[in-house]
Design an enzyme around this catalytic site. Structure first.
Site, PDB file in Angstrom:
ATOM      1  N   LYS A  80       0.833  -1.157   0.043  1.00  0.00           N
ATOM      2  CA  LYS A  80       0.008  -0.017   0.071  1.00  0.00           C
ATOM      3  C   LYS A  80       0.927   1.162  -0.001  1.00  0.00           C
ATOM      4  O   LYS A  80       0.592   2.167  -0.746  1.00  0.00           O
ATOM      5  CB  LYS A  80      -0.915   0.044   1.180  1.00  0.00           C
ATOM      6  N   ASP A 132      -5.767  -0.653  -0.009  1.00  0.00           N
ATOM      7  CA  ASP A 132      -6.039  -0.574   1.264  1.00  0.00           C
ATOM      8  C   ASP A 132      -7.258  -1.430   1.726  1.00  0.00           C
ATOM      9  O   ASP A 132      -7.732  -2.064   0.869  1.00  0.00           O
ATOM     10  CB  ASP A 132      -6.065   0.765   1.935  1.00  0.00           C
TER      11      ASP A 132
END
Length: 222
Positions: A126, A144
DNA sequence: AAAACGGGGGC
DNA sequence: GCCCCAGTTTT
């Protein structure tokens, strides 16, 4: 979900999401393209609220906004500056270590390569994807938990880990959506399509969502 | 008072 | 796959 429906859904979302003024998780509050600031504030943001992150980042960057300045701080000093973000001890350690590595191995520059970024402590997919997209304008998909959850709820992908989601999206998501996709889904995720008790009644995507009318999501349902 | 919230790493 | 890392906000 077929491509036409996907385009339709994303167009609707694009039209709506800015109105919500959702705190944008993926960005630090002041828009910047400084890769170091993006990297450090993303590390700070992991598993903590946006407001807390913003304040901590502001305090920290006032003292040290480059790796050169950061390495002069002790772990304890960094801890004090970033408190009360969650996991502040781990993060302080990682921020110091990252800064040292940047100086030693990358001439003080943040690498623009995903695999190089992933070697840094506390940096996962991420964070790494966020740095290359926001900091360097490269194409990447930042997954995410919001992106993972909603992509599955809408039936855009059928995956069980964020990693699989990233790989699937890489295949099926038209490139023009890659950057904005994260912003849009995070906004939707924070305001309407929450992990539990999603507000399906006011969701602009209700006509396209297979999960609509599910009163209570199952415990382990995405 | 208790549950919800959100990435990464080590094993 | 399971567990650890620590705080704020919402219910």
């Amino acid at each position: 979900m077929d491509l036409d429906t996907l385009e339709k859904v994303l167009s609707i979302l694009q039209r709506e999401y800015k109105k919500w003024n959702a705190p944008v998780v993926t960005l630090i509050k002041e828009r910047t393209n400084d890769p170091y600031k993006i990297l450090i504030s993303t590390v700070l943001s992991l598993r903590t609220q946006d407001k807390t992150t913003h304040k901590a980042a502001e305090r920290l960057f006032k003292v040290a906004d480059t790796p050169q300045k950061m390495v002069r701080l002790s772990e304890k000093e960094i801890e004090k500056l970033i408190y009360p973000v969650g996991f502040y001890r781990t993060k302080a350690k990682n921020i110091k270590k990252i800064s040292e590595i940047l100086l030693k191995e990358y001439n003080g520059r943040v690498p623009d390569d995903l695999d190089e970024l992933l070697k840094l402590p506390g940096v996962g997919r991420k964070t790494a994807n966020l740095v290359i997209t926001l900091g360097y304008g490269k194409l990447g998909i930042c997954v995410d938990t919001h992106v993972h959850r909603i992509s599955n709820r809408l039936g855009i992908v059928k995956t069980k880990t964020p990693f699989e989601t990233e790989m699937e999206l890489r295949k099926i998501l038209p490139k023009k959506w890659w950057i904005e996709y994260n912003d849009m889904l995070v906004s939707l995720g924070q305001t309407i399509c929450r992990p539990i008790r999603p507000k399906c009644d006011i969701c602009p995507l209700r006509d396209y969502c297979p999960k609509i009318c599910v009163k209570n999501m199952e415990k382990n349902d995405v």
